[in-house]
Design a protein around this motif. Structure first.
Motif, mmCIF file in Angstrom:
data_model
loop_
_atom_site.group_PDB
_atom_site.id
_atom_site.type_symbol
_atom_site.label_atom_id
_atom_site.label_comp_id
_atom_site.label_asym_id
_atom_site.label_seq_id
_atom_site.Cartn_x
_atom_site.Cartn_y
_atom_site.Cartn_z
ATOM 1 N N LEU A 122 38.151 47.652 24.590
ATOM 2 C CA LEU A 122 37.634 46.716 25.585
ATOM 3 C C LEU A 122 37.770 47.344 26.963
ATOM 4 O O LEU A 122 38.649 48.178 27.201
ATOM 5 C CB LEU A 122 38.416 45.396 25.565
ATOM 6 N N TYR A 123 36.906 46.924 27.847
ATOM 7 C CA TYR A 123 37.048 47.279 29.246
ATOM 8 C C TYR A 123 38.136 46.353 29.783
ATOM 9 O O TYR A 123 38.023 45.137 29.690
ATOM 10 C CB TYR A 123 35.721 47.064 29.970
ATOM 11 N N GLU A 137 40.472 44.984 32.864
ATOM 12 C CA GLU A 137 40.513 44.934 34.322
ATOM 13 C C GLU A 137 41.454 43.833 34.795
ATOM 14 O O GLU A 137 41.634 42.833 34.102
ATOM 15 C CB GLU A 137 39.112 44.713 34.900
ATOM 16 N N THR A 195 35.079 42.539 27.897
ATOM 17 C CA THR A 195 36.115 42.782 28.907
ATOM 18 C C THR A 195 37.345 41.938 28.628
ATOM 19 O O THR A 195 37.243 40.759 28.306
ATOM 20 C CB THR A 195 35.577 42.437 30.315
ATOM 21 N N ALA A 208 40.332 40.562 30.713
ATOM 22 C CA ALA A 208 40.797 40.360 32.089
ATOM 23 C C ALA A 208 42.260 39.948 32.055
ATOM 24 O O ALA A 208 42.621 38.986 31.390
ATOM 25 C CB ALA A 208 39.947 39.284 32.769
ATOM 26 N N PRO A 214 40.613 49.325 36.676
ATOM 27 C CA PRO A 214 39.999 49.067 35.370
ATOM 28 C C PRO A 214 39.823 50.348 34.559
ATOM 29 O O PRO A 214 39.744 51.442 35.114
ATOM 30 C CB PRO A 214 38.648 48.456 35.715
ATOM 31 N N ASP A 263 38.459 51.645 30.240
ATOM 32 C CA ASP A 263 38.099 51.372 28.845
ATOM 33 C C ASP A 263 39.310 51.758 28.008
ATOM 34 O O ASP A 263 39.738 52.910 28.042
ATOM 35 C CB ASP A 263 36.861 52.202 28.466
#
Length: 122
Positions: free
Chosen positions: A14-15, A17, A73, A75, A87, A89
């Motif tokens: 997942l990204y 951030e 994403t 978070a 952020p 990956d």
């Protein structure tokens, strides 16, 4: 998005951030899809709004749905992460149903009422 990794976890990317929310969150559609895939058994009425439990590095996070988070994403609340490293990956572990229930109970969640609590340690 996530594939079986071990007896207690799925692995995905997942990204990740930081954000200003109070709880770790992913996009609502992603949350419901993962919840159905990992936590529902097909026996009786099951909820798909239970928090997911994800592990990033050595920390577990209960993860809720949030329409404001982009798809793909994770978070994380700024106060729980090293914002200098994000952020990015990243590989993320997703606890299976049994492990997630254990971790949520340990963190003080009432599984039947899905009350929110703080993040889970290691």
């Amino acid at each position: 998005m996530f594939e079986r990794f071990s007896s207690g976890y799925y692995l995905g990317r997942l990204y990740v951030e930081p954000y200003d929310g109070a709880e770790a969150a992913i996009q609502r559609t992603d949350h419901e899809r993962l919840n159905e895939h990992v936590y529902t058994t097909g026996r009786g009425v099951e909820r798909i709004d239970h928090p997911l439990v994800m592990k990033l590095d050595s920390t577990h996070f209960p993860v809720v749905a949030d329409d404001g988070v982009p798809a793909g994403t994770l978070a994380l609340p700024r106060q729980t992460v090293d914002s200098a490293a994000l952020p990015d990956d990243r590989p993320v572990l997703l606890a299976d149903a049994n492990r997630a229930e254990e971790l949520l109970r340990y963190a003080g969640y009432d599984i039947n009422s899905v009350s929110t609590r703080q993040d889970l340690s290691a």
